[in-house]
Design a protein around this motif. Structure first.
Motif, PDB file in Angstrom:
ATOM      1  N   ILE A  56       6.199 -47.812  70.608  1.00  0.00           N
ATOM      2  CA  ILE A  56       7.400 -48.017  71.415  1.00  0.00           C
ATOM      3  C   ILE A  56       8.587 -48.367  70.527  1.00  0.00           C
ATOM      4  O   ILE A  56       9.720 -47.942  70.765  1.00  0.00           O
ATOM      5  CB  ILE A  56       7.134 -49.111  72.466  1.00  0.00           C
ATOM      6  CG1 ILE A  56       6.146 -48.597  73.526  1.00  0.00           C
ATOM      7  CG2 ILE A  56       8.427 -49.574  73.134  1.00  0.00           C
ATOM      8  CD1 ILE A  56       5.674 -49.645  74.506  1.00  0.00           C
ATOM      9  N   TYR A  75      16.153 -47.141  78.103  1.00  0.00           N
ATOM     10  CA  TYR A  75      14.865 -47.153  77.409  1.00  0.00           C
ATOM     11  C   TYR A  75      13.994 -48.302  77.902  1.00  0.00           C
ATOM     12  O   TYR A  75      12.787 -48.123  78.138  1.00  0.00           O
ATOM     13  CB  TYR A  75      15.090 -47.255  75.901  1.00  0.00           C
ATOM     14  CG  TYR A  75      13.809 -47.158  75.106  1.00  0.00           C
ATOM     15  CD1 TYR A  75      13.100 -45.964  75.065  1.00  0.00           C
ATOM     16  CD2 TYR A  75      13.309 -48.255  74.416  1.00  0.00           C
ATOM     17  CE1 TYR A  75      11.910 -45.867  74.350  1.00  0.00           C
ATOM     18  CE2 TYR A  75      12.132 -48.166  73.701  1.00  0.00           C
ATOM     19  CZ  TYR A  75      11.438 -46.972  73.671  1.00  0.00           C
ATOM     20  OH  TYR A  75      10.263 -46.879  72.969  1.00  0.00           O
ATOM     21  N   VAL A  79      10.261 -48.278  79.590  1.00  0.00           N
ATOM     22  CA  VAL A  79       9.135 -49.073  79.095  1.00  0.00           C
ATOM     23  C   VAL A  79       8.555 -49.928  80.214  1.00  0.00           C
ATOM     24  O   VAL A  79       7.336 -50.038  80.372  1.00  0.00           O
ATOM     25  CB  VAL A  79       9.583 -49.965  77.912  1.00  0.00           C
ATOM     26  CG1 VAL A  79       8.468 -50.933  77.515  1.00  0.00           C
ATOM     27  CG2 VAL A  79       9.963 -49.108  76.713  1.00  0.00           C
ATOM     28  N   CYS A  82       6.423 -47.854  82.544  1.00  0.00           N
ATOM     29  CA  CYS A  82       5.130 -47.490  81.956  1.00  0.00           C
ATOM     30  C   CYS A  82       4.208 -48.693  81.822  1.00  0.00           C
ATOM     31  O   CYS A  82       2.984 -48.535  81.745  1.00  0.00           O
ATOM     32  CB  CYS A  82       5.350 -46.819  80.596  1.00  0.00           C
ATOM     33  SG  CYS A  82       6.226 -45.233  80.723  1.00  0.00           S
ATOM     34  N   VAL A  93       5.620 -43.504  77.679  1.00  0.00           N
ATOM     35  CA  VAL A  93       7.021 -43.666  77.280  1.00  0.00           C
ATOM     36  C   VAL A  93       7.502 -42.403  76.572  1.00  0.00           C
ATOM     37  O   VAL A  93       8.600 -41.899  76.836  1.00  0.00           O
ATOM     38  CB  VAL A  93       7.196 -44.896  76.371  1.00  0.00           C
ATOM     39  CG1 VAL A  93       8.600 -44.924  75.763  1.00  0.00           C
ATOM     40  CG2 VAL A  93       6.953 -46.176  77.150  1.00  0.00           C
TER      41      VAL A  93
END
Length: 429
Positions: A56, A75, A79, A82, A93
């Motif tokens: 990540i 972003y 995250v 997910c 991701v």
């Protein structure tokens, strides 16, 4: 006077060097091709060591910090989504990034590029049934772990700066990190994210952010509903088909699909499910299972590519000419374990994109983003820091890696190569 469109604004920011793109959320990603998506994720698949959280962090460095194709807020939203959904979080991701840049085909290109390198290596190991001697490259792995600590720390500092700029959000991050350190469970992870959303609703209603634009995508609601429907149909239907299939093929597919569909937390959490799927029925012995798991730790990319090894080793030792069967089985098990994650990304992301733009939801998502920072901070401490740092020399190495990334002395892939090389040299000495 003509009015500027989001694309015009993005282009203008990019011409100025893109200095503010990550802060404003403007995405200069027009014209990104599927080939570009594939090549970028292929490079990440070749160099992303360190496990899901490190992956990540690598993604953030590439798409938020370096290319500025996604904002930190967008972003972090991805995250968080997910982390909620079952399946391999880092791979999801990556699929989500690919979908944001190139739709469903972009998600496939992202998955293929990121997964292919480690899947090929592990499938070959399974076909030849090689028991990988990790002791031979122990120092190389140590060097890669130290680089991963620096990468995660650098990503965490950048995300904290953008997503926790005030006292309420910093407090949410600190509390979330404390909860995860005290109770590192999937239930605690859910609690942290939901708690962050509730805290956001309460504390961040007055916080305003600049208008954000997303990369051009075509997310079909009908396609999303179909994907979610197929996810549940396969989950319920494969065991029935496997019961009537005497070849055993659908039993294998069901075992791997179920492992990918029912695991929360991803990564190492899938191991008990895979062990129950292949060791308990007697398809793979315990020795081969543990050898493959050890080899998985030595390759970049997602841990779920362990499925390629297990699929290949199902037919290992059955005589000459079985390499083709093993290759096909490795491909089937690999697709089976990742398929539920892909269906969930396609099924949930379009609705998530609609919800995240509703003004009343922004406060909650701001709290979720802060909670994600805390969650990553907890994982940076344990197991990443505790598993890689053993003495003062290790701390110095991590500090150097962090400084290299902070001042952009070299790209991440070069830093990974340098870490592996230095580890190898230390092993020779």
């Amino acid at each position: 006077m003509s009015q500027k469109t989001p694309s015009d604004t993005a282009k203008a920011d990019q011409d100025k060097g893109g200095a503010n793109n990550a802060d404003t959320g403007v995405l200069p990603a027009d014209g990104v091709t599927l080939w570009q998506v594939f090549l970028i994720f292929l490079r990440l698949g070749l160099t992303s060591f360190g496990g899901p959280v490190a992956h990540i962090s690598y993604f953030r460095e590439e798409f938020v910090h370096r290319r500025r194709w996604l904002s930190d807020s967008r972003y972090a939203d991805l995250v968080a989504l997910c982390q909620f959904a079952p399946g391999p979080a880092s791979s999801q991701v990556g699929m989500g990034i690919g979908m944001a840049l190139g739709g469903v085909r972009g998600s496939l290109m992202a998955w293929l590029g990121f997964t292919m390198p480690s899947a090929i290596v592990l499938a070959v190991l399974g076909i030849t049934f090689v028991h990988f001697d990790l002791a031979a490259i122990d120092n190389v792995i140590r060097g890669l772990k130290l680089v991963a600590v620096g990468v995660v720390a650098h990503a965490l500092v950048g995300m904290a700066r953008n997503l926790c700029p005030d006292v309420p959000r910093a407090t949410i991050a600190v509390v979330s990190a404390g909860v995860m350190i005290v109770s590192d469970t999937v239930l605690a992870q859910f609690g942290v994210i939901i708690g962050g959303m509730i805290a956001g609703f309460i504390l961040l209603r007055t916080v305003t952010e600049p208008e954000r634009y997303d990369a051009p995508t075509s997310h079909s609601t009908k396609g999303a509903v179909f994907a979610l429907g197929l996810f549940f149909v396969l989950l319920a239907g494969l065991p029935i088909v496997a019961h009537f299939d005497h070849s055993g093929l659908f039993a294998v597919i069901d075992g791997f699909y179920r492992s990918g569909a029912l695991v929360f937390g991803g990564g190492h959490v899938v191991l008990p499910l895979l062990e129950a799927a292949v060791v308990d029925p007697g398809w793979v012995n315990q020795e081969a299972f543990l050898a493959g798991y050890g080899a998985t730790q030595a390759v970049p990319g997602p841990i779920f590519t362990f499925a390629a090894y297990l699929g290949a080793v199902l037919h290992a030792g059955e005589g000459s000419g079985t390499w083709l069967i093993s290759s096909v089985t490795a491909l089937i098990t690999l697709i089976a374990i990742f398929l539920p994650a892909w269906l969930l990304v396609i099924g949930i992301l379009p609705f998530w994109d609609r919800v995240r733009h509703v003004q009343s939801m922004r406060a909650g998502l701001l709290g979720v983003n802060a909670a994600v920072v805390g969650l990553l901070a907890a994982v940076l401490y344990d197991p990443i820091w505790t598993g890689a740092i053993h003495n003062a020399v290790d701390i110095v190495c991590v500090a150097v890696a962090f400084a290299i990334l902070q001042w952009r002395v070299m790209p991440v892939w070069a830093l990974v190569g340098l870490g592996a090389l230095l580890g190898y040299v230390v092993g020779l000495i």
